[in-house]
Design a protein around this motif. Structure first.
Motif, mmCIF file in Angstrom:
data_model
loop_
_atom_site.group_PDB
_atom_site.id
_atom_site.type_symbol
_atom_site.label_atom_id
_atom_site.label_comp_id
_atom_site.label_asym_id
_atom_site.label_seq_id
_atom_site.Cartn_x
_atom_site.Cartn_y
_atom_site.Cartn_z
ATOM 1 N N VAL A 16 2.405 45.064 -4.713
ATOM 2 C CA VAL A 16 3.250 46.117 -4.160
ATOM 3 C C VAL A 16 2.513 46.876 -3.282
ATOM 4 O O VAL A 16 1.471 47.379 -3.886
ATOM 5 N N ARG A 17 2.824 46.884 -1.873
ATOM 6 C CA ARG A 17 2.010 47.986 -1.133
ATOM 7 C C ARG A 17 3.103 48.990 -0.498
ATOM 8 O O ARG A 17 4.277 48.673 -0.222
ATOM 9 N N ASP B 255 5.865 47.812 2.309
ATOM 10 C CA ASP B 255 6.369 46.488 1.789
ATOM 11 C C ASP B 255 8.023 46.630 2.275
ATOM 12 O O ASP B 255 8.544 47.577 1.604
ATOM 13 N N GLN C 127 -1.194 50.552 -3.148
ATOM 14 C CA GLN C 127 -1.009 49.429 -3.602
ATOM 15 C C GLN C 127 -1.244 49.063 -5.133
ATOM 16 O O GLN C 127 -1.834 49.987 -5.579
ATOM 17 N N THR D 104 10.754 39.719 -3.212
ATOM 18 C CA THR D 104 10.401 39.225 -2.124
ATOM 19 C C THR D 104 11.278 38.569 -1.409
ATOM 20 O O THR D 104 12.132 37.774 -1.747
#
Length: 577
Positions: free
Chosen positions: A201-202, A205, A228, A255
């Motif tokens: 995860v960044r 995102d 991240q 996602t």
């Protein structure tokens, strides 16, 4: 970072042990601290002496909070089983261990607490023997006292050894973060927390959450802001695009496009049960809890109909809980888009398939063809021998089977319509019962080819009488390129509207307007003839340059305008571009 969960009875000193290990009090709520009872999930973390960072999810031990306990352990790869030396194995310990066994947890550490109050040896031996009968097998055990500190360094050392042996998480996998807390922070907005079991995860995102697109505005891990976080990790995400009132424990941050929510799925029990299961059970996966209707297919295979859809994948391990009997069962997800069971014996046949080890090849063979993205979202890899055509995945051998039928479809179509070079793509799609015209391109093989939206043979052409008439017209146009024969002359030669349309489709004639056809290459010839004229020029000048009639010159000039060769001016003259 690695993450573990505690398990054990409320009186066995779980929270005290976590505090002794990490220096942090995992009980967040005032009521928990006042009553000395873990009610909700607690979190703590520390850096072990060897440098390894570990986060601890402290789950409730009381029997009233088993659902909360399940929400805490669902995404965690290892467990800390805590039993007290002065109490030993209890009904609550058995329930927690049954949950870990049903989840298939293989990595665990046994800690016997309160070693200052009683000899821990008998309890260590007893619990070790009991755990050996579960998915955890023979686990290392350590005795400790949170009050005196004896054994706590040994717990840390054993924990470090346990974590060193955990399999590496898949950081390339899509993200599915099961939310275990959702709250707001003044000035920041909505925050969710969870255990990141796979992926990365960044900040920035984009994900989907509760049916909405959200953006990660900020990211914290172990109380510190980071750009991240990679699995496995405890994370807190500040989100833009959703309100905390719209979220709850059990939602999943996903996602986009990588998961498929489903309310009906086929599962196989890890251990078959004696007797019939209740018609309704509670399903736990990740931090989610949902009621489900149960349809047994045989002693091990079940069809579940969930009260609301969940983003589960093939290979997920579910917990099926019977609250009335305080029993839990582990079940592996085998199909998240199962077939309908309408015929007599269909349930028994389906169970036989599932019990035999349903895999990607078997699933694709049943579906025959499926969107590649959808197949991956179910959790399946691409099986060996499968064929990809555009966005579609075809079962092994299916592309060859369908391709072998194409020539017969083309031949039959040409027999019925000899003036057409071959069937349009839509006709072939219908004949082969394909869900998408995109598939046709992958099924047409030499000597057939795709041309102008049709499937044609390399030697396809016009019927002999029509070809002879077209050849005559082309011979006349070779001598006088712009002397298009009129409709009467064409009809006399045997070229009616259908025959002319076929010749145009075949590329042998160019249709300028209704009833006006010329030879291929007319655009270049017309351009060359106009190039010698003064600019701009009149239609009369163009007609003389082409040495043709007004019947031909007017539509030819408009045709050239439409193709960008010439530009019509307000005074009705034209110029070359």
């Amino acid at each position: 970072m690695q993450v573990i969960a505690t398990a054990g009875h409320v009186d066995h000193g779980k929270s005290s042990l976590v505090t002794a290990l990490t220096g942090m009090q995992p009980d967040r709520l005032e009521e928990e601290r006042r009553r000395g009872l873990t009610i909700d999930l607690g979190f703590a973390w520390t850096t072990l002496p060897g440098g390894r960072v570990v986060a601890v999810v402290d789950v409730p031990g009381h029997e009233k909070f088993v659902g909360t306990m399940l929400a805490g352990v669902g995404s965690v790869p290892a467990a800390l089983v805590v039993v007290a030396a002065d109490d030993g194995w209890s009904a609550q310990t058995a329930e927690h261990v049954a949950v870990l066994d049903a989840l298939g947890v293989r990595d665990a550490l046994l800690v016997v607490t309160k070693s200052d109050l009683a000899d821990p040896g008998p309890v260590l031996a007893d619990v070790t023997e009991r755990l050996a009968e579960t998915s955890m097998g023979v686990v290392p055990g350590v005795a400790a006292s949170s009050r005196t500190g004896d054994g706590v360094p040994a717990v840390a050392a054993a924990l470090e050894e346990l974590l060193a042996g955990l399999p590496a998480p898949d950081t390339a996998a899509p993200v599915r973060l099961w939310v275990d807390r959702a709250f707001t922070i003044r000035g920041a907005g909505t925050v969710v927390t969870g255990t990141l079991a796979a992926g990365i995860v960044r900040t920035g995102d984009r994900f989907t959450l509760a049916g909405r697109e959200v953006v990660v505005r900020g990211l914290h891990s172990l109380g510190e802001p980071v750009e991240q976080a990679a699995a496995t990790a405890r994370v807190a995400l500040n989100l833009r695009g959703t309100a905390v009132e719209d979220l709850s424990r059990g939602d999943a941050l996903l996602t986009p496009g990588a998961f498929r929510s489903t309310a009906e799925l086929d599962v196989v029990l890890v251990h078959p049960v004696e007797g019939r299961l209740p018609a309704e059970l509670v399903v736990h996966v990740g931090s989610a809890t949902v009621a489900a209707r149960v349809r047994p297919l045989d002693d091990a295979a079940l069809r579940l109909r969930l009260a609301h859809p969940l983003p589960v994948r093939v290979g997920d391990r579910l917990i099926l809980r019977d609250p009335g009997a305080r029993r839990v069962h582990g079940a592996d997800v085998r199909d998240v888009d199962p077939p309908q069971l309408r015929r007599r014996g269909a349930a028994r046949a389906r169970a036989a398939d599932l019990d035999a080890g349903w895999d990607a090849a078997a699933d694709l063979a049943r579906r025959r063809l499926v969107l590649l993205e959808e197949f991956a979202a179910m959790g399946w890899p691409v099986p060996t021998g499968a064929t990809t055509v555009g966005r579609w995945l075809l079962a092994p051998g299916l592309a060859d089977e369908l391709s072998a039928r194409v020539p017969a479809v083309v031949a039959r179509y040409r027999q019925l319509r000899p003036l057409e070079s071959g069937p349009p793509v839509a006709v072939l799609r219908s004949a082969l019962e394909l869900p998408d015209a995109e598939l046709v391109a992958g099924l047409v093989r030499a000597p057939l080819t795709l041309r102008d939206g049709r499937v044609v043979a390399a030697d396809s052409g016009l019927p002999e009488p029509v070809q002879r008439a077209v050849t005559g017209v082309l011979a006349a146009l070779a001598a006088d390129p712009f002397a298009a024969p009129d409709t009467e002359a064409l009809a006399a030669a045997g070229l009616g509207p259908r025959e002319l349309a076929a010749a145009v489709r075949d590329g042998q004639l160019v249709k300028i307007a209704e009833g006006v056809v010329l030879a291929p290459g007319v655009e270049d010839r017309a351009r060359r003839a106009l190039a010698g004229l003064p600019q701009p020029f009149t239609l009369s000048q163009a007609r003389q340059a082409w040495r043709t009639s007004r019947r031909v010159a007017v539509p030819l000039a408009e045709w050239l305008d439409a193709r960008g060769v010439t530009v019509a001016l307000p005074d009705r003259t034209r110029r070359m571009r």
